[in-house]
Design a protein around this motif. Structure first.
Motif, short mmCIF file in Angstrom:
data_model
loop_
_atom_site.label_atom_id
_atom_site.label_comp_id
_atom_site.label_asym_id
_atom_site.label_seq_id
_atom_site.Cartn_x
_atom_site.Cartn_y
_atom_site.Cartn_z
N LEU A 176 40.01 4.05 33.24
CA LEU A 176 40.34 3.60 34.60
C LEU A 176 39.16 2.86 35.20
O LEU A 176 38.02 3.33 35.13
N GLN A 177 39.42 1.73 35.78
CA GLN A 177 38.38 0.99 36.50
C GLN A 177 38.92 0.70 37.89
O GLN A 177 39.04 1.59 38.69
N CYS A 178 39.28 -0.54 38.15
CA CYS A 178 39.73 -0.90 39.50
C CYS A 178 41.10 -0.30 39.81
O CYS A 178 41.44 -0.09 40.96
N GLY A 179 41.90 -0.05 38.79
CA GLY A 179 43.20 0.58 38.99
C GLY A 179 44.36 -0.37 39.12
O GLY A 179 45.51 0.07 39.13
N PHE A 180 44.12 -1.66 39.22
CA PHE A 180 45.22 -2.60 39.45
C PHE A 180 46.20 -2.62 38.28
O PHE A 180 47.40 -2.58 38.47
N CYS A 181 45.69 -2.66 37.06
CA CYS A 181 46.56 -2.76 35.89
C CYS A 181 47.02 -1.39 35.39
O CYS A 181 47.94 -1.31 34.58
N GLN A 182 46.37 -0.34 35.83
CA GLN A 182 46.59 0.97 35.22
C GLN A 182 48.01 1.51 35.31
O GLN A 182 48.50 2.06 34.33
N GLU B 247 58.97 6.74 22.24
CA GLU B 247 59.67 6.22 21.07
C GLU B 247 58.99 6.58 19.76
O GLU B 247 59.64 6.84 18.76
N VAL B 248 57.65 6.57 19.75
CA VAL B 248 56.88 6.78 18.53
C VAL B 248 55.90 7.92 18.77
O VAL B 248 54.98 7.79 19.58
N GLN B 249 56.08 9.03 18.06
CA GLN B 249 55.26 10.22 18.30
C GLN B 249 53.80 10.01 17.92
O GLN B 249 52.90 10.43 18.63
N LYS B 250 53.56 9.36 16.78
CA LYS B 250 52.19 9.12 16.31
C LYS B 250 52.03 7.64 16.01
O LYS B 250 52.05 7.22 14.86
N PRO B 251 51.83 6.85 17.06
CA PRO B 251 51.74 5.40 16.83
C PRO B 251 50.45 5.00 16.12
O PRO B 251 49.41 5.62 16.29
N GLU B 252 50.56 3.96 15.33
CA GLU B 252 49.41 3.36 14.67
C GLU B 252 48.80 2.33 15.62
O GLU B 252 49.46 1.88 16.56
N LEU B 253 47.56 1.94 15.36
CA LEU B 253 46.85 1.01 16.22
C LEU B 253 47.66 -0.27 16.49
O LEU B 253 47.77 -0.69 17.65
N PRO B 254 48.26 -0.91 15.48
CA PRO B 254 49.02 -2.14 15.77
C PRO B 254 50.20 -1.89 16.72
O PRO B 254 50.53 -2.75 17.53
N GLN B 255 50.83 -0.72 16.63
CA GLN B 255 51.93 -0.40 17.54
C GLN B 255 51.42 -0.26 18.97
O GLN B 255 52.08 -0.71 19.92
N ILE B 256 50.28 0.37 19.14
CA ILE B 256 49.69 0.52 20.48
C ILE B 256 49.31 -0.85 21.02
O ILE B 256 49.62 -1.17 22.18
N GLN B 257 48.67 -1.65 20.21
CA GLN B 257 48.28 -2.99 20.65
C GLN B 257 49.49 -3.82 21.06
O GLN B 257 49.46 -4.53 22.07
N LEU B 258 50.56 -3.73 20.29
CA LEU B 258 51.78 -4.47 20.62
C LEU B 258 52.38 -3.97 21.94
O LEU B 258 52.77 -4.76 22.79
N ALA B 259 52.44 -2.64 22.10
CA ALA B 259 53.02 -2.07 23.32
C ALA B 259 52.24 -2.47 24.56
O ALA B 259 52.82 -2.65 25.64
N LEU B 260 50.93 -2.62 24.42
CA LEU B 260 50.08 -2.98 25.57
C LEU B 260 49.85 -4.48 25.70
O LEU B 260 49.19 -4.92 26.65
N SER B 261 50.38 -5.26 24.78
CA SER B 261 50.08 -6.70 24.75
C SER B 261 50.56 -7.45 25.98
O SER B 261 50.04 -8.52 26.28
N GLY B 262 51.49 -6.92 26.70
CA GLY B 262 51.97 -7.58 27.92
C GLY B 262 51.23 -7.17 29.17
O GLY B 262 51.61 -7.55 30.27
N ASN B 263 50.18 -6.35 29.01
CA ASN B 263 49.41 -5.86 30.16
C ASN B 263 48.00 -6.41 30.10
O ASN B 263 47.28 -6.18 29.14
N LEU B 264 47.60 -7.10 31.14
CA LEU B 264 46.27 -7.67 31.21
C LEU B 264 45.34 -6.77 32.01
O LEU B 264 45.71 -6.28 33.07
N CYS B 265 44.12 -6.59 31.50
CA CYS B 265 43.09 -5.83 32.20
C CYS B 265 41.85 -6.70 32.25
O CYS B 265 41.40 -7.19 31.22
N ARG B 266 41.28 -6.85 33.44
CA ARG B 266 40.08 -7.67 33.58
C ARG B 266 38.83 -6.81 33.73
O ARG B 266 37.74 -7.35 33.83
N CYS B 267 38.97 -5.50 33.77
CA CYS B 267 37.81 -4.64 34.04
C CYS B 267 37.27 -3.90 32.82
O CYS B 267 36.08 -3.92 32.57
#
Length: 179
Positions: free
Chosen positions: A102-108, A121-141
């Motif tokens: 957590l930083q500024c909280g805007f994207c959180q 959906e996925v109990q034990k996601p692999e790194l690429p799955q996490i990256q894909l799930a978060l790919s639509g979220n931008l964080c500047r902090c």
């Protein structure tokens, strides 16, 4: 008039046809956790979870800034305000705090809801799955390292809770269960 189900409560709202779900959440219902960022679906700050009413789970991550409120009438919406339960913070929220994600909280709020949608959906996601799930979220902090660590930590917490709810014989490795 439209009817929205948000965080388990039904709401009747008089909104113009062009009103987005994000605008209805923030300005009609006072739920300001979903942030108004780009207003064109690029930043993910407005992410909420949506599922058809009556379906199990919390649903999938959608962008509230490009979803019309009228189109959300048949959905059950979960915002960041509805993520915690009576027992306290959701494991995703707890992991974000514990991992320093957590930083500024805007994207959180959007990050947390995208993560929760993945972990439902996925109990034990692999790194690429996490990256894909978060790919639509931008964080500047924070960059993304701590955020990804938080999602992995939440996955461990959730899979541990699932294991604890199983009978002991089912949790044992096959060799130990045979003894």
């Amino acid at each position: 008039m439209i009817r929205l189900n948000v965080n388990g409560e039904d709401h009747a709202l008089a909104v113009p046809a062009q009103r987005t779900l994000l605008e209805a959440l923030r300005y009609e219902l006072g739920l300001i956790g979903s942030k108004q960022g780009c207003d064109k679906g690029d930043c993910g700050a407005c992410t909420v979870l949506a599922r058809p009413r009556g379906a199990a789970g919390r649903g999938e991550a959608i962008l509230a800034c490009i979803t019309l409120a009228h189109d959300a009438q048949d959905l059950a919406i979960t915002t960041i305000e509805g993520l915690a339960g009576p027992e306290g913070l959701d494991p995703v929220q707890r992991a974000f705090a514990d991992c320093g994600a957590l930083q500024c909280g805007f994207c959180q709020p959007g990050m947390m809801l995208s993560a929760r949608g993945l972990l439902d959906e996925v109990q034990k996601p692999e790194l690429p799955q996490i990256q894909l799930a978060l790919s639509g979220n931008l964080c500047r902090c924070t960059g993304y390292t701590k955020i990804v660590e938080a999602v992995m930590d939440a996955a461990r917490q959730l899979s541990g809770a699932a294991a604890e709810s199983q009978p002991a014989a089912e949790r044992l490795p096959a060799a130990a269960a045979a003894d």
